[in-house]
Design a protein around this motif. Sequence first.
Motif, PDB file in Angstrom:
ATOM      1  N   PRO A   1      -3.192  15.926  -4.100  1.00 40.92           N
ATOM      2  CA  PRO A   1      -1.938  16.422  -4.694  1.00 40.92           C
ATOM      3  C   PRO A   1      -0.793  16.411  -3.689  1.00 40.92           C
ATOM      4  O   PRO A   1      -1.004  16.573  -2.479  1.00 40.92           O
ATOM      5  CB  PRO A   1      -2.294  17.862  -5.115  1.00 40.92           C
ATOM      6  CG  PRO A   1      -3.784  17.891  -5.185  1.00 40.92           C
ATOM      7  CD  PRO A   1      -4.279  16.917  -4.154  1.00 40.92           C
ATOM      8  N   ALA A   2       0.409  16.196  -4.193  1.00 40.36           N
ATOM      9  CA  ALA A   2       1.588  16.175  -3.315  1.00 40.36           C
ATOM     10  C   ALA A   2       1.746  17.521  -2.607  1.00 40.36           C
ATOM     11  O   ALA A   2       1.619  18.579  -3.209  1.00 40.36           O
ATOM     12  CB  ALA A   2       2.850  15.867  -4.135  1.00 40.36           C
ATOM     13  N   GLY A   3       1.977  17.457  -1.297  1.00 47.22           N
ATOM     14  CA  GLY A   3       2.186  18.663  -0.520  1.00 47.22           C
ATOM     15  C   GLY A   3       0.914  19.336  -0.041  1.00 47.22           C
ATOM     16  O   GLY A   3       0.981  20.390   0.596  1.00 47.22           O
ATOM     17  N   SER A   4      -0.243  18.755  -0.348  1.00 45.69           N
ATOM     18  CA  SER A   4      -1.498  19.400   0.055  1.00 45.69           C
ATOM     19  C   SER A   4      -1.928  19.014   1.463  1.00 45.69           C
ATOM     20  O   SER A   4      -2.808  19.664   2.029  1.00 45.69           O
ATOM     21  CB  SER A   4      -2.613  19.036  -0.930  1.00 45.69           C
ATOM     22  OG  SER A   4      -2.847  17.634  -0.927  1.00 45.69           O
ATOM     23  N   LEU A   5      -1.348  17.946   2.026  1.00 44.80           N
ATOM     24  CA  LEU A   5      -1.744  17.480   3.357  1.00 44.80           C
ATOM     25  C   LEU A   5      -0.695  17.856   4.396  1.00 44.80           C
ATOM     26  O   LEU A   5       0.506  17.889   4.108  1.00 44.80           O
ATOM     27  CB  LEU A   5      -1.938  15.963   3.363  1.00 44.80           C
ATOM     28  CG  LEU A   5      -3.124  15.412   2.552  1.00 44.80           C
ATOM     29  CD1 LEU A   5      -3.171  13.897   2.679  1.00 44.80           C
ATOM     30  CD2 LEU A   5      -4.439  16.024   3.019  1.00 44.80           C
ATOM     31  N   ARG A   6      -1.181  18.119   5.610  1.00 48.10           N
ATOM     32  CA  ARG A   6      -0.289  18.354   6.739  1.00 48.10           C
ATOM     33  C   ARG A   6      -0.124  17.072   7.556  1.00 48.10           C
ATOM     34  O   ARG A   6       0.977  16.724   7.957  1.00 48.10           O
ATOM     35  CB  ARG A   6      -0.849  19.467   7.621  1.00 48.10           C
ATOM     36  CG  ARG A   6       0.067  19.852   8.790  1.00 48.10           C
ATOM     37  CD  ARG A   6      -0.632  20.830   9.720  1.00 48.10           C
ATOM     38  NE  ARG A   6      -0.973  22.055   9.025  1.00 48.10           N
ATOM     39  CZ  ARG A   6      -0.155  23.089   8.899  1.00 48.10           C
ATOM     40  NH1 ARG A   6       1.062  23.039   9.412  1.00 48.10           N
ATOM     41  NH2 ARG A   6      -0.533  24.169   8.245  1.00 48.10           N
ATOM     42  N   ARG A   7      -1.243  16.378   7.774  1.00 49.08           N
ATOM     43  CA  ARG A   7      -1.209  15.125   8.537  1.00 49.08           C
ATOM     44  C   ARG A   7      -2.524  14.390   8.309  1.00 49.08           C
ATOM     45  O   ARG A   7      -3.479  14.931   7.728  1.00 49.08           O
ATOM     46  CB  ARG A   7      -0.997  15.384  10.035  1.00 49.08           C
ATOM     47  CG  ARG A   7      -2.128  16.150  10.696  1.00 49.08           C
ATOM     48  CD  ARG A   7      -1.834  16.423  12.171  1.00 49.08           C
ATOM     49  NE  ARG A   7      -2.917  17.164  12.827  1.00 49.08           N
ATOM     50  CZ  ARG A   7      -3.063  18.473  12.786  1.00 49.08           C
ATOM     51  NH1 ARG A   7      -2.163  19.217  12.136  1.00 49.08           N
ATOM     52  NH2 ARG A   7      -4.077  19.056  13.395  1.00 49.08           N
TER      53      ARG A   7
ATOM     54  N   ALA B   1       0.838  -1.197   0.000  1.00 50.54           N
ATOM     55  CA  ALA B   1       0.000   0.000   0.000  1.00 50.54           C
ATOM     56  C   ALA B   1       0.877   1.253   0.000  1.00 50.54           C
ATOM     57  O   ALA B   1       1.976   1.268   0.547  1.00 50.54           O
ATOM     58  CB  ALA B   1      -0.912   0.014   1.224  1.00 50.54           C
ATOM     59  N   ALA B   2       0.379   2.287  -0.648  1.00 50.22           N
ATOM     60  CA  ALA B   2       1.135   3.538  -0.726  1.00 50.22           C
ATOM     61  C   ALA B   2       1.242   4.178   0.644  1.00 50.22           C
ATOM     62  O   ALA B   2       0.226   4.464   1.283  1.00 50.22           O
ATOM     63  CB  ALA B   2       0.450   4.496  -1.702  1.00 50.22           C
ATOM     64  N   THR B   3       2.479   4.362   1.102  1.00 49.93           N
ATOM     65  CA  THR B   3       2.695   4.981   2.406  1.00 49.93           C
ATOM     66  C   THR B   3       2.562   6.496   2.283  1.00 49.93           C
ATOM     67  O   THR B   3       3.209   7.095   1.440  1.00 49.93           O
ATOM     68  CB  THR B   3       4.088   4.633   2.939  1.00 49.93           C
ATOM     69  OG1 THR B   3       4.217   3.219   2.996  1.00 49.93           O
ATOM     70  CG2 THR B   3       4.289   5.217   4.324  1.00 49.93           C
ATOM     71  N   PRO B   4       1.720   7.123   3.128  1.00 48.41           N
ATOM     72  CA  PRO B   4       1.543   8.571   3.025  1.00 48.41           C
ATOM     73  C   PRO B   4       2.854   9.307   3.320  1.00 48.41           C
ATOM     74  O   PRO B   4       3.703   8.842   4.073  1.00 48.41           O
ATOM     75  CB  PRO B   4       0.482   8.895   4.084  1.00 48.41           C
ATOM     76  CG  PRO B   4      -0.202   7.594   4.343  1.00 48.41           C
ATOM     77  CD  PRO B   4       0.821   6.544   4.145  1.00 48.41           C
ATOM     78  N   ALA B   5       3.006  10.460   2.677  1.00 46.67           N
ATOM     79  CA  ALA B   5       4.193  11.283   2.900  1.00 46.67           C
ATOM     80  C   ALA B   5       4.005  12.213   4.071  1.00 46.67           C
ATOM     81  O   ALA B   5       4.810  13.121   4.274  1.00 46.67           O
ATOM     82  CB  ALA B   5       4.507  12.085   1.638  1.00 46.67           C
ATOM     83  N   VAL B   6       2.951  12.029   4.869  1.00 47.17           N
ATOM     84  CA  VAL B   6       2.675  12.850   6.053  1.00 47.17           C
ATOM     85  C   VAL B   6       2.443  11.927   7.231  1.00 47.17           C
ATOM     86  O   VAL B   6       2.104  10.751   7.070  1.00 47.17           O
ATOM     87  CB  VAL B   6       1.441  13.753   5.811  1.00 47.17           C
ATOM     88  CG1 VAL B   6       1.735  14.779   4.733  1.00 47.17           C
ATOM     89  CG2 VAL B   6       0.213  12.935   5.449  1.00 47.17           C
ATOM     90  N   PRO B   7       2.613  12.417   8.446  1.00 44.34           N
ATOM     91  CA  PRO B   7       2.387  11.568   9.622  1.00 44.34           C
ATOM     92  C   PRO B   7       0.920  11.153   9.747  1.00 44.34           C
ATOM     93  O   PRO B   7       0.007  11.893   9.387  1.00 44.34           O
ATOM     94  CB  PRO B   7       2.817  12.469  10.786  1.00 44.34           C
ATOM     95  CG  PRO B   7       3.686  13.517  10.177  1.00 44.34           C
ATOM     96  CD  PRO B   7       3.163  13.735   8.813  1.00 44.34           C
TER      97      PRO B   7
END
Length: 590
Positions: free
Chosen positions: A112-118, A70-76
């Motif tokens: 989109p990449a960079g749109s999430l904080r957590r 599964a795709a691991t999120p780039a945010v906590p």
Amino acid sequence: MTAPAWLEVLAETTDACRTHGREDLAQRLRRRQDRPPGGTRVAVLGFPKQGKGYLVNAVLNAPVCPVGDAATPAVPIEVGYAAEPGATLVGRADERLPVEIEKLTGEVGARPAGSLRRVEVGVPRDLLSAGLVLIDTPAIGDPRSPRTAAALDVLADADAVILVSDAAAPLDQAELALAHHIRTWCPHVVIALTKIDVSAGWRTVAEQNRTALSAAGIDSPVLPVSATVRFAAAQGGDQDLNVRSGFPELLSWIATQVSRPAESTAALLAAVSVRAAAAELVETLRARAEAAGQEAGVDQTTLLQRSQRRADELRRRNSRWQNLLADEIADLQSDAEYDLRERTRKIVETIDETFDRGDPVKVWDEFGPWLDSTLAEAVDTTYTFAAERAEWIAQAVAVSFGAQYDLPELTLTDSGADRIAEVRQPRIERFKIGQKAFTGLRGSYGGVLMFGLVTGLAGLPLINPVSIGAGVAFAAKTISDEGGMRLQRRQAVAKMTAQRHVDDVFLRFSKECRDAIRHVQRRLRDHFTDLADSLADELTREREMIIAGSAERERRSAALRREIDRLAGLHKRAGELGMLANRAPKELPA
């Protein structure tokens, strides 16, 4: 321990970080200061493929974190307590979007990449009900990667950290460095040795990890665990299997973190953060102080001597290029004048040869244009020679002065040969028919008289065939001699006229050539004199700055030393506050 004490030290350190350009440290301390009281945040960190997501899911016995392919999120992913399972995507502008846990991976991947904080996840687990929040962080990789920055950023408000490492191999240097960094910012760290169910030598690896951590000065326990065994024990309700999974020890460690008094924990974390920030800031200032010390190591006398050597070298260069310019210009003037004189001398020789053999009356129409074109060619050739030589002189002077400087524009190109006046044809006396007849009569009179008298002795009359023949011969000879003398006079006049014209051209253009060469000399002299004056002014300003800068460097060095001492004081005060919290971390390097 009262709140204002550690808050004061934290705020003072934050201000120092901002003052010295370490906004990253200031932001970490600000987050530590602004964090609301209550709750325990435990972050799970590690490199890729170490089993972080499996570990969080096994602790909670719930599939809340993406694992496997599964795709691991780039945010906590922050997992806390909720009466009903649910998830919320928190954007950069703090906008909140509720999603179902089952669709969490797809929803995160569609953003989109960079749109999430957590990502915030809530599940009904008793372990979380006391305020515990487990944070699954992005895998740490390239230090420049946003994922790595997001993972390490969690340390700013984490109360404890679980560092995950695969039991297949001991901790490498990168993992030890990460453990040291985490331990610097967070006093409560445990090493979770995962995948012990598939690693036969995990006990040896665990012991090697404990030895390596101890050698590196990192006081953190190593807890071997297996998420697979934990899930199997949960499905079968097998307590013995659960014990073999190693998770009871990890859960006990987590419970210890949750049970710590909130105020003491806040004070301890603030003290550790201050000490970590102060240590990094001191390293930054020490680097600046060392640079300033190296700069100050070159004392004022040495700098002034260096500047004086440059000034002496500039004077020597000035003397060299000025002498070179004067000598070369003098040689060029002499050579240019000689070149033009030599060319005009050859023209004069041709003039003499032409009029020694030819009659100016017959050849002047061809001779005049030839003389004009030949003189123009001679002047052009001399000017071309002078222009090329002037360019060479400019290059030589530039090399003598310093080849990195530009040359001025030289204007020795227009010879003015097109302005040479045409040679004027002299007044040439022609030997006309009447003049020839008169000259012949004059010559024939003598012949007739002389031979008439001689033949008269023989009884012949004065006018007889012999005297008439002699008169004709004498007339022809007189006409021939007079024609020759008149030709010589015409040739002499033509030569004189042509030579005077050549001399006039030589005098005029030799002067113009000398003037043009002197113009080149003045252009080069003024150009390099201005450059020399500019360099001299620069050296003067440099000496003034050296004298004035010595005191300024000493002032900056003293200010850096005072600031380092102040930060060392903050470091010490933070350590005392941590000891008062009764959970003082191990002494960190200053």
